[in-house]
Write an enzyme that holds these catalytic residues in place. Sequence first.
Site, PDB file in Angstrom:
ATOM      1  N   TYR A   1      41.558  29.099 -18.556  1.00 49.77           N
ATOM      2  CA  TYR A   1      39.770  28.390 -18.935  1.00 49.77           C
ATOM      3  C   TYR A   1      39.359  29.003 -19.533  1.00 49.77           C
ATOM      4  O   TYR A   1      38.341  30.360 -18.678  1.00 49.77           O
ATOM      5  CB  TYR A   1      39.404  27.219 -19.300  1.00 49.77           C
ATOM      6  CG  TYR A   1      40.392  25.884 -18.643  1.00 49.77           C
ATOM      7  CD1 TYR A   1      41.005  25.805 -19.993  1.00 49.77           C
ATOM      8  CD2 TYR A   1      39.711  25.567 -17.666  1.00 49.77           C
ATOM      9  CE1 TYR A   1      41.893  24.210 -19.546  1.00 49.77           C
ATOM     10  CE2 TYR A   1      41.077  24.032 -17.612  1.00 49.77           C
ATOM     11  CZ  TYR A   1      41.775  23.598 -18.600  1.00 49.77           C
ATOM     12  OH  TYR A   1      42.023  22.231 -17.894  1.00 49.77           O
TER      13      TYR A   1
ATOM     14  N   LYS B   1      26.702  14.241   9.983  1.00 50.32           N
ATOM     15  CA  LYS B   1      25.930  13.498   8.910  1.00 50.32           C
ATOM     16  C   LYS B   1      27.143  14.255   7.590  1.00 50.32           C
ATOM     17  O   LYS B   1      27.955  15.220   8.416  1.00 50.32           O
ATOM     18  CB  LYS B   1      24.217  13.981   8.671  1.00 50.32           C
ATOM     19  CG  LYS B   1      23.955  15.515   8.004  1.00 50.32           C
ATOM     20  CD  LYS B   1      22.727  15.891   8.028  1.00 50.32           C
ATOM     21  CE  LYS B   1      22.240  16.924   8.168  1.00 50.32           C
ATOM     22  NZ  LYS B   1      21.156  17.689   7.514  1.00 50.32           N
TER      23      LYS B   1
HETATM   24  C1  LIG Z   1      20.884  18.428   8.546  1.00 51.43           C
HETATM   25  C2  LIG Z   1      19.605  18.764   9.349  1.00 51.43           C
HETATM   26  C3  LIG Z   1      20.029  18.977  11.453  1.00 51.43           C
HETATM   27  C4  LIG Z   1      21.376  20.012  11.702  1.00 51.43           C
HETATM   28  O1  LIG Z   1      20.886  21.239  10.340  1.00 51.43           O
HETATM   29  P1  LIG Z   1      21.424  22.247  10.934  1.00 51.43           P
HETATM   30  O2  LIG Z   1      20.759  23.667  10.263  1.00 51.43           O
HETATM   31  O3  LIG Z   1      22.629  22.557  10.361  1.00 51.43           O
HETATM   32  O4  LIG Z   1      21.853  23.228  12.422  1.00 51.43           O
HETATM   33  C5  LIG Z   1      18.863  18.775  12.081  1.00 51.43           C
HETATM   34  N1  LIG Z   1      17.499  17.888  11.643  1.00 51.43           N
HETATM   35  C6  LIG Z   1      17.264  17.383  10.716  1.00 51.43           C
HETATM   36  C7  LIG Z   1      16.610  16.761  10.001  1.00 51.43           C
HETATM   37  C8  LIG Z   1      18.676  17.723   8.984  1.00 51.43           C
HETATM   38  O5  LIG Z   1      18.504  16.730   8.302  1.00 51.43           O
END
Ligand SMILES: *Cc1c(COP(=O)(O)O)cnc(C)c1O
Length: 372
Positions: A262, A35
């Site tokens: 800044y 993702k």
């Molecule tokens: C993002 C996510 C993962 C992976 O999690 P990590 O901590 O990056 O291993 C697994 N399951 C779900 C539902 C997630 O949203």
Amino acid sequence: MTRSWVDIDHAAIRHNLAVIRRAVGPGPQLCAVVKADGYGHGALEVAQTALAAGASSLAVAHAHEGAALRVGGVEAVILLLSEPVDADEVRAVVAHGLQSAVYTEAGIDALAATGAKLDVHLKVDTGMRRVGAEASDVLVLAERIRAAQHLRLQGLWTHCAVADEPENDFTALQFARFAEVVNRLEAAGFVVPVRHVRNSAALFAHPGSHFELVRPGIAIYGVAPAPALACRAEVADLVPVLSWYSQLSMVKRVPAGEGVSYGHHRRTERDTVVATVPVGYADGLPRSWGLNGGVVLVGGRRCPILGVVTMDQVMIDCGPDAEVLRGDQVVLIGRQGQAEITATEVATGTDTTAYEILTRIGPRVLRRHVNR
Ligand SMILES: *Cc1c(COP(=O)(O)O)cnc(C)c1O
């Protein structure tokens, strides 16, 4: 000339998948979570390498992320980690054969109404309180899936809230709640082929069954799920996949006592060499990093950031004796000689997690894929 780029090391992805495989044993399928553009690394490229290195499926957060993987030629199972939120997402699930999460009657009905043959994964909320069905509703929802002619209950799953805290008992409670739901469904005659619970932290830090599939994300990218886990032997074997580079765009001598950036929140403490790096918070370098111990690497040395990071540029203190030149390589995350800055160091200094640092590296930063 590119102002800033990241190298994505595919040999490291393969290595990390081997580390994960060793941690879970030969049984469970590996579902590579890609993702958010593969945590900023490039979803399609990571997916291809992960699938070639032992992952058998992929997971995404948005239906269009799954669609893009299909368009890129991915044929493996793609899991959508939450229910479609609108008709467009439902259409994408059908058109691209994604295996969607379900956890509400409306979500099940929307997929059933398409008339398409779809595998779905029923999600139970065992304590994350994000998405998922109440444990007490799971049986009714499973019946609804069975009643929908073309839907098949392929998966039953949940997600851990505090798995990155090895001492926290709540993860064991979530596992127990999940086991109870599994038992209840099985007692009612349901056979669920793929049960899955564990993210990266859960698969490294907690004993017990991995079921048929695990869902590692951050570990594939070579980063510890939390600083507290970094010293565990298996986690310490992970190799960071991403390195972030730039080059000096200007070098100048600045006298002692001059305000820099800044707000003039920082002043030079002595006559020194100040250099400018063409990377800013619009590229994902946190604005506050300069006020909280932020450093970059130049010539193998840790050079403090001077003042706030601006939108497109940041100034650094190379030291009074520095012999640096415009065009010299700068490392924002990664190694240079013996020195290293990790995503976790940047995260710790800016009150966030390595996940956020990685996923915020912006589109102006070129992704270069190496060792594919
Ligand atoms: C993002 C996510 C993962 C992976 O999690 P990590 O901590 O990056 O291993 C697994 N399951 C779900 C539902 C997630 O949203």
